[in-house]
Motif scaffolding. Structure first.
Motif, PDB file in Angstrom:
ATOM      1  N   TYR A  87      14.941   4.623   8.396  1.00 41.08           N
ATOM      2  CA  TYR A  87      15.535   4.071   7.181  1.00 41.08           C
ATOM      3  C   TYR A  87      17.009   3.772   7.390  1.00 41.08           C
ATOM      4  N   GLY A  88      17.729   4.736   8.031  1.00 44.88           N
ATOM      5  CA  GLY A  88      19.155   4.550   8.235  1.00 44.88           C
ATOM      6  C   GLY A  88      19.459   3.379   9.152  1.00 44.88           C
ATOM      7  N   LYS A 146       0.804  -1.222   0.000  1.00 44.50           N
ATOM      8  CA  LYS A 146       0.000   0.000   0.000  1.00 44.50           C
ATOM      9  C   LYS A 146       0.837   1.271   0.000  1.00 44.50           C
ATOM     10  N   ASP A 147       2.091   1.171   0.322  1.00 41.19           N
ATOM     11  CA  ASP A 147       2.975   2.325   0.326  1.00 41.19           C
ATOM     12  C   ASP A 147       3.134   2.877  -1.086  1.00 41.19           C
ATOM     13  N   GLY A 148       2.416   3.966  -1.382  1.00 41.61           N
ATOM     14  CA  GLY A 148       2.575   4.609  -2.688  1.00 41.61           C
ATOM     15  C   GLY A 148       1.843   3.954  -3.828  1.00 41.61           C
ATOM     16  N   THR A 149       0.980   2.968  -3.562  1.00 49.02           N
ATOM     17  CA  THR A 149       0.312   2.267  -4.663  1.00 49.02           C
ATOM     18  C   THR A 149      -0.637   3.167  -5.432  1.00 49.02           C
ATOM     19  N   HIS A 207      14.926   1.694   2.103  1.00 50.03           N
ATOM     20  CA  HIS A 207      14.776   2.878   1.260  1.00 50.03           C
ATOM     21  C   HIS A 207      13.348   3.386   1.169  1.00 50.03           C
ATOM     22  N   ASN A 208      12.362   2.660   1.709  1.00 52.44           N
ATOM     23  CA  ASN A 208      10.992   3.142   1.690  1.00 52.44           C
ATOM     24  C   ASN A 208      10.217   2.538   2.845  1.00 52.44           C
ATOM     25  N   GLY A 255      10.817  -0.807   5.288  1.00 54.22           N
ATOM     26  CA  GLY A 255      11.001  -0.597   6.717  1.00 54.22           C
ATOM     27  C   GLY A 255      10.065  -1.448   7.546  1.00 54.22           C
ATOM     28  N   VAL A 256       8.784  -1.482   7.152  1.00 51.54           N
ATOM     29  CA  VAL A 256       7.802  -2.302   7.870  1.00 51.54           C
ATOM     30  C   VAL A 256       8.158  -3.779   7.743  1.00 51.54           C
TER      31      VAL A 256
END
Length: 231
Positions: free
Chosen positions: A209-210, A112-115, A215-216, A220-221
């Protein structure tokens, strides 16, 4: 290969229990003249009852439905309407859900991230016979194939074990941000709930992220779940 007429509108059905996400997807579909949202539901029972009486070209499925698993919706849809192409829209990017979704009959899998940005394009590609996937899902499939294809590794006696790299643990505020993001909230919504600005949320996200070397948000999740930091 027979191409669809340009005037043919792809009929789309959607099952998603999150009201905000369901409305955003509906807006994306409604804004594309080649697509039409034929039905939208918040639970498995409603969409399955509708699918039993109405043919549809594409079904978008959330895996975490309140009444029964999205995987079951995929299986029943494929049984009732074999010509319908199914695509998963989910926050779950783990290998188990990904593999089970494809085994159940899904042809695409988007996190769902950015879809929303490219969703209409992904739906058209799916309808044309493609298999749209988020990069992290495609990478898992590739890794799974490579693991099966590679020759057996040397035994532990012939090669010294490598120390596992443990990511730096997140701060309490970073945990809170990541938890809210994993549940589908935008940066602005996270900021409102935490009483901070969206720029502060973005700063926390950069730190996350670091620490996780991602990178997104989806990666991360995914990494946090693998580490047992998120349910």
């Amino acid at each position: 290969m027979t191409l669809m007429p340009e005037t043919q509108v792809t009929q789309v059905a959607l099952v998603e229990d999150d009201t905000g996400m369901r409305e955003r997807i509906a807006r994306v579909v409604g804004a594309d003249p080649s697509l039409a949202l034929a039905f939208s539901a918040s639970n498995a029972a409603d969409v399955l009852a509708w699918l039993g009486e109405n043919p549809v070209d594409v079904l978008l499925v959330d895996l975490g439905l309140p009444d029964q698993p999205g995987l079951q919706v995929i299986r029943q849809c494929r049984a009732m309407q074999p010509a319908c192409a199914v695509m998963v829209l989910s926050i779950f990017g783990d290998e188990a859900n990904m593999v089970q979704a494809f085994e159940a009959g899904a042809s695409g899998y988007l996190l769902k991230d950015g879809t929303e940005t490219d969703l209409a394009t992904h739906i058209r590609n799916l309808r044309a016979g493609g298999s749209p996937m988020s990069p992290v899902i495609a990478r898992q499939l590739l890794r799974r194939w490579q693991t099966r294809a590679e020759p057996p590794r040397p035994s532990a006696q012939s090669a010294p074990p490598r120390a596992a790299v443990v990511p730096e643990r997140l701060s309490p505020r970073e945990f809170e941000v990541l938890d809210l993001v994993s549940r589908g909230f935008t940066y602005v919504e996270v900021g409102v709930q935490m009483g901070v600005s969206a720029s502060t949320v973005q700063s926390h996200i950069r730190n996350i992220y670091g620490k996780l070397d991602v990178h997104n948000k989806s990666e991360g999740v995914f990494e946090a779940r693998n580490l047992g930091w998120l349910p």
